[in-house]
Motif scaffolding. Sequence first.
Motif, PDB file in Angstrom:
ATOM      1  N   THR A 160       0.704  -1.306  -0.187  1.00 18.33           N
ATOM      2  CA  THR A 160       0.133   0.197   0.253  1.00 18.33           C
ATOM      3  C   THR A 160       1.381   1.421   0.653  1.00 18.33           C
ATOM      4  O   THR A 160       0.383   2.620   0.084  1.00 18.33           O
ATOM      5  N   GLY A 161       1.933   1.093  -0.487  1.00 23.63           N
ATOM      6  CA  GLY A 161       2.724   1.933  -0.115  1.00 23.63           C
ATOM      7  C   GLY A 161       3.219   2.849   1.001  1.00 23.63           C
ATOM      8  O   GLY A 161       3.872   4.070   1.651  1.00 23.63           O
ATOM      9  N   ILE A 162       3.231   2.195   2.457  1.00 23.26           N
ATOM     10  CA  ILE A 162       3.072   2.057   3.844  1.00 23.26           C
ATOM     11  C   ILE A 162       4.887   1.244   4.720  1.00 23.26           C
ATOM     12  O   ILE A 162       4.833  -0.073   4.076  1.00 23.26           O
ATOM     13  N   SER A 163       6.182   2.014   4.585  1.00 19.46           N
ATOM     14  CA  SER A 163       7.243   0.986   5.824  1.00 19.46           C
ATOM     15  C   SER A 163       7.010   1.472   7.346  1.00 19.46           C
ATOM     16  O   SER A 163       6.088   2.737   7.632  1.00 19.46           O
ATOM     17  N   VAL A 164       6.695   0.049   7.869  1.00 18.78           N
ATOM     18  CA  VAL A 164       6.703  -0.108   9.731  1.00 18.78           C
ATOM     19  C   VAL A 164       7.922   0.228  10.049  1.00 18.78           C
ATOM     20  O   VAL A 164       9.178  -1.210   9.364  1.00 18.78           O
ATOM     21  N   HIS A 165       8.448   0.464  11.288  1.00 10.78           N
ATOM     22  CA  HIS A 165       9.750   0.540  12.143  1.00 10.78           C
ATOM     23  C   HIS A 165       9.018   0.458  13.319  1.00 10.78           C
ATOM     24  O   HIS A 165       8.550   1.293  13.378  1.00 10.78           O
ATOM     25  N   PHE A 166       9.667  -1.071  14.138  1.00  7.92           N
ATOM     26  CA  PHE A 166       8.988  -1.542  15.064  1.00  7.92           C
ATOM     27  C   PHE A 166      10.325  -1.159  15.732  1.00  7.92           C
ATOM     28  O   PHE A 166      11.007  -1.050  16.098  1.00  7.92           O
ATOM     29  N   SER A 167       9.936  -0.113  17.315  1.00 10.50           N
ATOM     30  CA  SER A 167      10.843   0.146  18.440  1.00 10.50           C
ATOM     31  C   SER A 167      10.869  -0.968  18.848  1.00 10.50           C
ATOM     32  O   SER A 167       9.181  -1.115  19.719  1.00 10.50           O
ATOM     33  N   LYS A 168      12.044  -1.812  19.369  1.00 10.20           N
ATOM     34  CA  LYS A 168      11.974  -3.100  20.573  1.00 10.20           C
ATOM     35  C   LYS A 168      12.626  -2.529  21.855  1.00 10.20           C
ATOM     36  O   LYS A 168      13.659  -2.267  22.035  1.00 10.20           O
ATOM     37  N   THR A 169      12.409  -3.684  23.076  1.00  8.50           N
ATOM     38  CA  THR A 169      13.484  -3.714  24.435  1.00  8.50           C
ATOM     39  C   THR A 169      14.503  -5.135  23.565  1.00  8.50           C
ATOM     40  O   THR A 169      14.167  -5.866  22.739  1.00  8.50           O
ATOM     41  N   GLU A 170      15.189  -5.576  24.083  1.00  6.47           N
ATOM     42  CA  GLU A 170      16.613  -6.262  24.089  1.00  6.47           C
ATOM     43  C   GLU A 170      15.850  -7.770  23.835  1.00  6.47           C
ATOM     44  O   GLU A 170      16.201  -8.258  23.385  1.00  6.47           O
ATOM     45  N   ASP A 171      14.624  -8.119  24.643  1.00 11.43           N
ATOM     46  CA  ASP A 171      14.378  -9.084  24.787  1.00 11.43           C
ATOM     47  C   ASP A 171      13.243  -9.066  23.531  1.00 11.43           C
ATOM     48  O   ASP A 171      12.065  -9.991  22.625  1.00 11.43           O
ATOM     49  N   GLY A 172      12.778  -8.344  22.714  1.00 17.58           N
ATOM     50  CA  GLY A 172      12.215  -8.067  21.406  1.00 17.58           C
ATOM     51  C   GLY A 172      10.891  -7.484  21.903  1.00 17.58           C
ATOM     52  O   GLY A 172      10.021  -7.447  20.517  1.00 17.58           O
ATOM     53  N   ARG A 173      10.014  -7.002  22.686  1.00 20.67           N
ATOM     54  CA  ARG A 173       8.948  -6.920  22.962  1.00 20.67           C
ATOM     55  C   ARG A 173       8.867  -5.345  22.589  1.00 20.67           C
ATOM     56  O   ARG A 173       9.887  -4.360  22.848  1.00 20.67           O
ATOM     57  N   ILE A 174       7.666  -4.611  21.472  1.00 21.24           N
ATOM     58  CA  ILE A 174       7.172  -4.753  20.659  1.00 21.24           C
ATOM     59  C   ILE A 174       6.594  -2.768  21.765  1.00 21.24           C
ATOM     60  O   ILE A 174       5.772  -3.198  22.050  1.00 21.24           O
ATOM     61  N   PHE A 175       6.996  -1.501  21.629  1.00 18.83           N
ATOM     62  CA  PHE A 175       7.185  -0.224  22.656  1.00 18.83           C
ATOM     63  C   PHE A 175       6.194   0.329  21.779  1.00 18.83           C
ATOM     64  O   PHE A 175       5.883   1.632  22.390  1.00 18.83           O
ATOM     65  N   GLY A 176       6.691   1.104  20.279  1.00 19.40           N
ATOM     66  CA  GLY A 176       6.558   2.010  19.432  1.00 19.40           C
ATOM     67  C   GLY A 176       6.477   1.272  18.553  1.00 19.40           C
ATOM     68  O   GLY A 176       7.125   0.564  17.738  1.00 19.40           O
ATOM     69  N   ALA A 177       5.842   2.368  17.234  1.00 20.96           N
ATOM     70  CA  ALA A 177       5.618   2.385  16.454  1.00 20.96           C
ATOM     71  C   ALA A 177       5.658   3.276  15.284  1.00 20.96           C
ATOM     72  O   ALA A 177       5.351   4.180  15.588  1.00 20.96           O
ATOM     73  N   THR A 178       6.384   3.410  14.110  1.00 18.97           N
ATOM     74  CA  THR A 178       6.454   4.358  13.170  1.00 18.97           C
ATOM     75  C   THR A 178       6.583   3.962  11.719  1.00 18.97           C
ATOM     76  O   THR A 178       6.779   2.663  11.203  1.00 18.97           O
ATOM     77  N   PHE A 179       5.098   4.979  11.188  1.00 23.25           N
ATOM     78  CA  PHE A 179       4.944   4.723  10.007  1.00 23.25           C
ATOM     79  C   PHE A 179       5.480   5.616   8.720  1.00 23.25           C
ATOM     80  O   PHE A 179       5.030   6.539   9.376  1.00 23.25           O
ATOM     81  N   ILE A 180       5.946   4.787   7.906  1.00 28.49           N
ATOM     82  CA  ILE A 180       6.177   6.032   6.579  1.00 28.49           C
ATOM     83  C   ILE A 180       4.918   5.576   5.230  1.00 28.49           C
ATOM     84  O   ILE A 180       5.133   4.811   4.756  1.00 28.49           O
ATOM     85  N   ASP A 181       4.700   6.583   5.304  1.00 24.04           N
ATOM     86  CA  ASP A 181       3.597   6.691   3.949  1.00 24.04           C
ATOM     87  C   ASP A 181       4.476   6.994   3.207  1.00 24.04           C
ATOM     88  O   ASP A 181       4.403   8.817   2.530  1.00 24.04           O
ATOM     89  N   HIS A 182       4.469   6.810   1.786  1.00 22.73           N
ATOM     90  CA  HIS A 182       5.178   6.702   0.767  1.00 22.73           C
ATOM     91  C   HIS A 182       4.625   7.969  -0.274  1.00 22.73           C
ATOM     92  O   HIS A 182       4.991   8.379  -0.954  1.00 22.73           O
ATOM     93  N   THR A 183       2.917   7.330  -0.010  1.00 19.05           N
ATOM     94  CA  THR A 183       2.118   8.144  -1.383  1.00 19.05           C
ATOM     95  C   THR A 183       2.113   9.641  -0.815  1.00 19.05           C
ATOM     96  O   THR A 183       2.372  10.872  -1.496  1.00 19.05           O
ATOM     97  N   ALA A 184       1.611   9.688   0.717  1.00 13.87           N
ATOM     98  CA  ALA A 184       1.557  11.301   1.152  1.00 13.87           C
ATOM     99  C   ALA A 184       2.490  11.850   1.489  1.00 13.87           C
ATOM    100  O   ALA A 184       2.936  13.134   1.545  1.00 13.87           O
TER     101      ALA A 184
END
Length: 389
Positions: free
Chosen positions: A290-314
């Motif tokens: 859909t033209g969107i990239s995602v980047h997850f922020s994780k702790t050392e043990d792999g737990r996801i505590f944040g996410a950033t989305f990049i919409d390359h269309t807009a």
Amino acid sequence: MVVKINAPVAHCSISIRYNESKVEAGEASVLFTMNIPDPSNPMATFEEYERGSLRCEKMSFHASIDPSKDDKMSDKDIEEFAKKLMEKLGYGDQPYIVYKHSDIDRVHYHIVSVRVDKEGRKINDSNERKRCHQILKDLAAEFGYKVGNGQKKDSRAEEFGVYKGFTPKAGNYSRQIEMLVSHAMRYHFTTEPQFRMLMNTLNVDFDYKKRGGKEYLVFYGLDPKSGRRCTGGISGKRLAVPSVEEIRKHTQECKGEALKKEKGRVGSIVRSLLPHSASEEHFRRMLEKTGISVHFSKTEDGRIFGATFIDHTAKCCFKASELPNVKAAMFEEQRLTHWPGDEKQKVQWLSPLLDTALDVTDLAMKMLNEDSTNQNEDEEMMRRGRRRR
């Protein structure tokens, strides 16, 4: 016809630096010079002007002139156009050089000058880009070109395939990074980490360095397959890229933009696709369609505590918390309940599902379009109701 001033612009594919030992201009030829006593040594003239100024930090002036093939402008036309452009911008008495760059199919031109006059006074650059665009429109009838804004078609794709990001095999690393940074600066991002994430999607990374109490960036090309740095450091001080201060100013300016429609679109796609995802990679692949990239922020043990989305269309970057009805906890919950942790198991889950990712993504986009249509119909009914009253 597109003209861009003093930026690592989309159409600039040579690096011209006159405040070093030589002018680097790729495969370019000098079309003409103005107010330079010795055209074979423009450095002497530029340095003489620069030496008299103590208050002007950025003394270089660089404009890119990019006529389309339909404009049919000859070198003579470009020469006359450049003279009138520089005169109207206040650089008519300044020393400047016009280069013709024709080592690719798209012929274009570059003007290089200095922003201080003989007395060391800064040339007025207030609203320079806005004035340039107005001059471009004013001269259109005289020279017979059509005014373009440079946004609909990005000619960098013709040279390096910029949307695929940094490509080691393409060579000319400095030019690639200049164009990719220019591309990234057209995005909406509100933090420096978001700028780094954006550059990473373009296979470029950077470090902050400091010299003389002033920060600057050193860029590295990333291998598209491994994601590891595959080039030596290329100093931003040697490239036509924005300074650290300019990038930070951009983030502050973006913070004032609401972008409610763009956030709604990304949020709807994320909410629609997440329940169908069988792994983190599966979710990532569906979003990319859909033209969107995602980047997850994780702790050392792999737990996801944040996410950033990049919409390359807009061309927008958003944290999960900025999207309607989206929270970082949603992705951690999905990881715990639906995304297998074992790598071999992940591959087994993924193989059949990646083939159907496009179908699920199409479904999500269809649902999103239907929601938008229904919303428009509801709004129209409300307007009609008001008129009846």
